[in-house]
Design a protein around this motif. Sequence first.
Motif, PDB file in Angstrom:
ATOM      1  N   GLY A   1       5.195 -15.348  30.660  1.00 49.82           N
ATOM      2  CA  GLY A   1       5.899 -14.195  31.218  1.00 49.82           C
ATOM      3  C   GLY A   1       7.347 -14.180  30.794  1.00 49.82           C
ATOM      4  O   GLY A   1       7.674 -14.388  29.633  1.00 49.82           O
ATOM      5  N   SER A   2       8.243 -13.993  31.756  1.00 53.24           N
ATOM      6  CA  SER A   2       9.670 -13.920  31.434  1.00 53.24           C
ATOM      7  C   SER A   2      10.357 -15.282  31.502  1.00 53.24           C
ATOM      8  O   SER A   2      11.557 -15.379  31.260  1.00 53.24           O
ATOM      9  CB  SER A   2      10.359 -12.942  32.390  1.00 53.24           C
ATOM     10  OG  SER A   2      10.227 -13.414  33.711  1.00 53.24           O
ATOM     11  N   ALA A   3       9.616 -16.343  31.835  1.00 52.54           N
ATOM     12  CA  ALA A   3      10.212 -17.678  31.943  1.00 52.54           C
ATOM     13  C   ALA A   3      10.563 -18.227  30.557  1.00 52.54           C
ATOM     14  O   ALA A   3       9.869 -17.969  29.585  1.00 52.54           O
ATOM     15  CB  ALA A   3       9.246 -18.636  32.635  1.00 52.54           C
ATOM     16  N   SER A   4      11.635 -18.998  30.498  1.00 51.04           N
ATOM     17  CA  SER A   4      12.031 -19.626  29.234  1.00 51.04           C
ATOM     18  C   SER A   4      11.181 -20.864  28.996  1.00 51.04           C
ATOM     19  O   SER A   4      10.465 -21.329  29.882  1.00 51.04           O
ATOM     20  CB  SER A   4      13.510 -20.008  29.281  1.00 51.04           C
ATOM     21  OG  SER A   4      13.692 -21.041  30.232  1.00 51.04           O
ATOM     22  N   ASN A   5      11.265 -21.410  27.793  1.00 51.00           N
ATOM     23  CA  ASN A   5      10.544 -22.649  27.482  1.00 51.00           C
ATOM     24  C   ASN A   5      10.967 -23.765  28.426  1.00 51.00           C
ATOM     25  O   ASN A   5      10.134 -24.524  28.923  1.00 51.00           O
ATOM     26  CB  ASN A   5      10.798 -23.068  26.032  1.00 51.00           C
ATOM     27  CG  ASN A   5      10.059 -22.198  25.051  1.00 51.00           C
ATOM     28  OD1 ASN A   5       9.100 -21.524  25.405  1.00 51.00           O
ATOM     29  ND2 ASN A   5      10.506 -22.207  23.806  1.00 51.00           N
ATOM     30  N   GLU A   6      12.269 -23.877  28.678  1.00 54.03           N
ATOM     31  CA  GLU A   6      12.773 -24.943  29.550  1.00 54.03           C
ATOM     32  C   GLU A   6      12.247 -24.782  30.972  1.00 54.03           C
ATOM     33  O   GLU A   6      11.855 -25.766  31.617  1.00 54.03           O
ATOM     34  CB  GLU A   6      14.313 -24.936  29.561  1.00 54.03           C
ATOM     35  CG  GLU A   6      14.954 -25.321  28.241  1.00 54.03           C
ATOM     36  CD  GLU A   6      14.941 -24.188  27.206  1.00 54.03           C
ATOM     37  OE1 GLU A   6      14.832 -22.995  27.601  1.00 54.03           O
ATOM     38  OE2 GLU A   6      15.007 -24.500  26.015  1.00 54.03           O
TER      39      GLU A   6
END
Length: 151
Positions: free
Chosen positions: A124-129
């Motif tokens: 979704g909109s979450a970053s890799n980190e």
Amino acid sequence: MGRAQHRRVGAYTTYTVLQPHAEALEAALIAEYHFDVIAAFWQGEISIRQVRVLKEHLPDGSAVHRAGLDGQYWTNNEALLWGLWHKLDWLDQRLVWTKRMKPKWPKFKAFPWAKSGAVIGDRGSASNEAAIRYLESIAPPKKSKGGGPHG
């Protein structure tokens, strides 16, 4: 076939009549009309207009229709049943709502085999980190080296 080999007749060409699923169209025409319509056209026995008319009046569920629907058999009957299924699902959630519970409204998919927007691995909109932090937070605890009864 090159563009110059397509005969233009009125507002359509042989290319526009035979595409996008030429082989499925040929199979459907043979199955429905019991003679090779495409061969009859190329031999000059019937016109491109007749081929177009025969194509447009193929029954639902023919090979050419299935080719346009990811190979699925889908007629008006199946579309009606799918619409009723969705309405029953919606009605079920309305009953949940009357019991003062939060309903989970179903999203309508045009076809039962249509893929939902969520894909395995889609973060979704979450970053890799952020995804890595989440996965680390739900991971089982790591075993420490050398501190056990046998170590």
